[in-house]
Design a protein around this motif. Structure first.
Motif: not given
Length: 831
Positions: A402-419
């Motif tokens: 789960h933490l690895l997924n959070m790391k990927t999301m925080l690094r790559s997500a932006n205003e045009a992303s859906l998490v």
């Protein structure tokens, strides 16, 4: 970007893809489906959805859409490209079917170019090849066999084969009969074929008695198959003719293949068009089966779904006879994160999966099961953290994954992303897990990422309540029944209802008390307050629904009263016009009566009796005139009373918000009527027949109805005023005149069996339905269809409610799912 790599499997889109694949008719269409994926370009998504929507409309509304020739031509074209190769007859059948289908589809879309604009865009560069189809028809028949007339040489060869076969058959039958007569051949034996040559079965003991060549023997060795010497030469000729036939067929097919080879590139383009239509047809068929629609699409990240449903869950529950509770939610730039809390098994994960699946389907060009007024945008990235991702190979625990997924999301997500995160922060020690989850949530909010998150942690609920860009959401729970309602409620956090669920399951009460004490008063009070909020919310929602229903009824009554008032005004105008005409007539009659009275008095030279009779006539005429004036005044008074009653009802309705009650004021006693007399205008009670009394004899009365005299009990008669008598008579004359000019056959011929009310207001739609059903009943139409769309179901409900009040309506049901389902009401009328 789509994360993780097994995103489709986690949300269930792989099952949607497999269901659609089974609806494809050709292999190439299945390949296009497998190649299609997540799109981020707005125009590409909008085009794919528009084409799928148009195909759905075609399957729903167009009966003449060609669907019989979806075949894969690409494998055949690859054979044609090989120099020296030739197409087999069965491959010619495939080419003919494909080219015929292309021709029919291009003709269909060209005829309806203005209606299906996006599908017509696919016709660019597509040819129909009618000459090629006609050339194939000269070579093979409808069963795929090469025709005798494919060439003059083939026709001559097959004629010779037929002649030689006839000669050989005569000789063999003669030898067979002779052998059977002499006992050499078994009486039950018949001609057979071995290695392409006709032979006679002979027992082993008699094989030397038939001159010829042995071609085969039975498995037991008791029977030999002999070709008599008399037909050897004929069979040799047949063998040679067979070779000649094959060579000529190969020559014909090779020549045609050579003719076809230069056209392969153009045919391949048309074949791609056929496969694309097959692919779109498969997606449209899936959409029809699962209530898929095209929502309003915008070029910005946005979610505004109304009555969204998870299609796989709908399919599963339909087998059990259950229905899915639809999901309605809205996320925009202002409120871009939704935190969902609530009890276990309450529907949190299903809501999250619904968001993930429908957004992914939409950006893959699939219509989604939701209301047509739903609005959604385009996201460039989708991230999902759901399920147990522990891995022995990578030495990852559940929480580490789960933490690895959070790391990927925080690094790559932006205003045009859906998490999308399920059970945010779980899998480790609760206090630290909740703290890390809150920190991640804060960062997602700062980056203005769109997100849907499910959790049980109270600190996340509190943070969401205070954060400007985050919404709290709760899965509704029935506290009385201790069971989830699977309905998402936006604007408040939800309780986990752990104590209540534990008590329902049957956990010992002492354990529950101990747990409550250990949790502390503060936590218990918060949970209690959440439950009370949920209870109060349901109460006020019920109150609001009741007020809405009352307002709706009030609006309907207002429209009804306004309509009746307009009718009364129109009727009043007619009555005033009629009264003026009647007044002129009465004045003329009065003048004539006075002149006649004066004339009679003068002619009788003032005879007292005659004068008395003349004055009596004048008095009776005056009484009739007064009665008619009273009748007119009575009608005016009735209109005024109805106007006052409407005003009173409207006032009560506005004050109470309820349907007006009936007026229970005491009515004045009806005046005692005078006995019937000769000359009275009367109506037969319970009927519409009216007439005039010409004679009274005891309890019997003779009345004139038109040109007919009839005797009837006077108790069955009721007096009507002369004015009402004349009004009814004139109306019947008008109806008769109108009926004489009413061409029923022509009206029936021009009557449309379906009416489209999509987009209409309820009031306008009901008026149209009322006129439409009246017309259908008058023309004796047995069945009609009302196209109202699905939407929220409000328009359908209003129409069904009205139809239930019409006596002539036998039934009102949904159309078959293949032709529109709940979006069309089929109305069957009395014959």
């Amino acid at each position: 970007m789509i994360y993780p790599s097994d995103f489709e499997q986690k949300i269930g889109f792989d099952r949607i893809r497999r269901q659609t694949e089974r609806l494809c008719a050709s292999q190439r269409a299945r390949e296009i489906l497998a190649e299609s994926g997540f799109m981020t370009d707005f125009r590409a998504v909008e085009t794919a959805l528009a084409r799928c929507h148009e195909m759905r409309e075609i399957l729903l509304m167009e009966d003449d859409f060609p669907q019989d020739h979806f075949v894969d031509i690409h494998a055949v074209l690859r054979r044609v490209e090989a120099f020296g190769a030739y197409l087999l007859p069965e491959e010619l059948v495939v080419v003919r079917r494909a080219l015929t289908g292309i021709g029919e589809l291009t003709a269909f879309l060209s005829r309806k170019e203005e209606k299906y604009l996006r599908l017509n865009e696919l016709l660019v560069g597509v040819e129909a090849f009618p000459e090629t189809v006609r050339r194939i028809d000269t070579i093979i028949d409808r069963f795929g066999a090469v025709k005798d007339t494919a060439s003059a040489e083939l026709q001559a060869i097959r004629r010779a084969i037929s002649e030689r076969q006839g000669q050989a058959s005569k000789v063999l039958n003669r030898i067979l009969r002779q052998g059977q007569a002499s006992g050499v051949i078994d009486p039950e034996a018949s001609l057979s074929v071995r290695d392409g040559r006709t032979v006679i079965p002979v027992s082993a003991a008699n094989k030397r008695k038939i001159n010829g060549f042995i071609h085969d023997e039975s498995a037991t060795g008791k029977t030999f198959y002999i070709e008599p010497i008399e037909v050897v030469e004929l069979n040799n000729e047949l063998k040679e003719l067979g070779y000649s036939e094959k060579r000529e067929i190969v020559r014909i097919l090779t020549a045609f293949t050579d003719e076809l080879r230069p056209e392969v590139p153009a045919i391949r383009v048309s074949g791609e068009f056929l496969a694309a239509i097959d692919f779109l047809r498969a997606k449209a068929r899936w959409a029809l089966a699962n209530d898929g629609v095209k929502p309003i699409l915008t070029d910005v990240p946005l979610i505004g779904w109304v009555n969204a449903r998870h299609p796989l869950l709908v399919q599963a529950l339909a087998k059990e006879g259950k229905k899915v509770v639809p999901l309605t939610l809205a996320l925009d730039r202002r409120k871009h994160i939704l935190v969902i809390s609530g009890p276990n098994a309450g529907g949190k994960s299903v809501a999250l999966k619904t968001v993930a699946l429908l957004q992914y389907m939409l950006q893959c060009g699939f219509l989604i099961p939701a209301s047509e007024n739903s609005e959604t945008g385009i996201f460039q990235n989708l991230f999902l953290d759901m399920g147990d991702e522990q891995s022995i190979d990578n030495d990852l625990s559940t929480y580490s994954s789960h933490l690895l997924n959070m790391k990927t999301m925080l690094r790559s997500a932006n205003e045009a992303s859906l998490v999308l995160i399920d059970e945010f922060g779980s899998g480790t020690e609760p206090v630290m897990g909740a703290a890390i989850a809150e920190a991640v949530l804060q960062k997602l909010e700062e980056k203005r990422v769109f997100a849907v998150i499910t959790t049980h942690y109270a600190n996340l609920k509190y943070y969401a309540a205070a954060a400007p860009g985050i919404l709290n959401g709760a899965m509704a729970f029935d506290v009385q029944k201790i069971e989830p309602l699977f309905r998402l409620e936006i604007g408040k956090p939800g309780s986990s209802f752990a104590i209540e669920i534990a008590r329902k399951i049957g956990l010992p009460e002492e354990i529950i008390r101990s747990a409550t004490e250990k949790a502390g008063d503060q936590h218990v009070n918060i949970e209690r307050q959440l439950r009370e909020i949920a209870r109060d919310k349901r109460y006020w929602e019920g109150k609001r629904d009741r007020i809405r229903i009352a307002e709706k009824r009030a609006d309907e009554l207002a429209e009804q009263y306004a309509r009746e008032l307009d009718e009364l005004k129109a009727e009043r105008g007619k009555l005033l016009k009629s009264a003026k005409e009647e007044s002129r007539r009465l004045l003329d009659e009065a003048n004539k009566s006075i002149e006649q009275t004066i004339r009679e008095i003068r002619q009788s030279q003032a005879d007292r009796e005659k004068t008395k009779q003349a004055r009596g006539k004048l008095e009776r005429f005056k009484a009739e005139s007064s009665a008619e004036d009273a009748e007119g005044a009575r009608i005016e008074a009735k209109i005024e009373r109805l106007r006052e009653r409407e005003a009173n009802r409207m006032e009560r309705k506005i004050k109470r918000g309820e349907e007006p009650v009936a007026d229970t004021r005491r009515q004045k006693p009806a005046p005692v009527e005078k006995p019937l007399a000769v000359g009275d205008k009367v109506r037969i009670k319970g009927q519409n027949a009216i007439g005039e009394i010409t004679q009274l004899t005891g309890a019997k009365a003779v009345i004139g109805i038109g040109q007919i005299l009839t005797t009837i009990d006077s108790g069955r008669l009721e007096r009507i005023s002369p004015a009402e008598f004349r009004k009814i008579t004139r109306e019947r004359q008008a109806v008769t005149a109108h009926s004489a000019g009413y061409d029923t056959s022509k009206r029936r011929l021009n009557f449309h069996r379906q009416i489209d009310l999509r987009g209409e207001r309820a009031v306008d739609a009901l008026g149209a339905v009322r006129e439409y059903i009246d017309e259908a009943v008058m023309l004796a139409i047995p069945e009609v269809k009302i196209l109202h769309g699905k939407g929220t179901g409000a328009l359908k409900e209003e129409i069904r409610r009205y139809l239930s009040t019409v006596d002539a309506v036998v039934s009102a049901t949904d159309e078959d799912e293949k032709f529109g389902g709940a979006g069309i009401t089929v109305v069957r009328l009395e014959a």
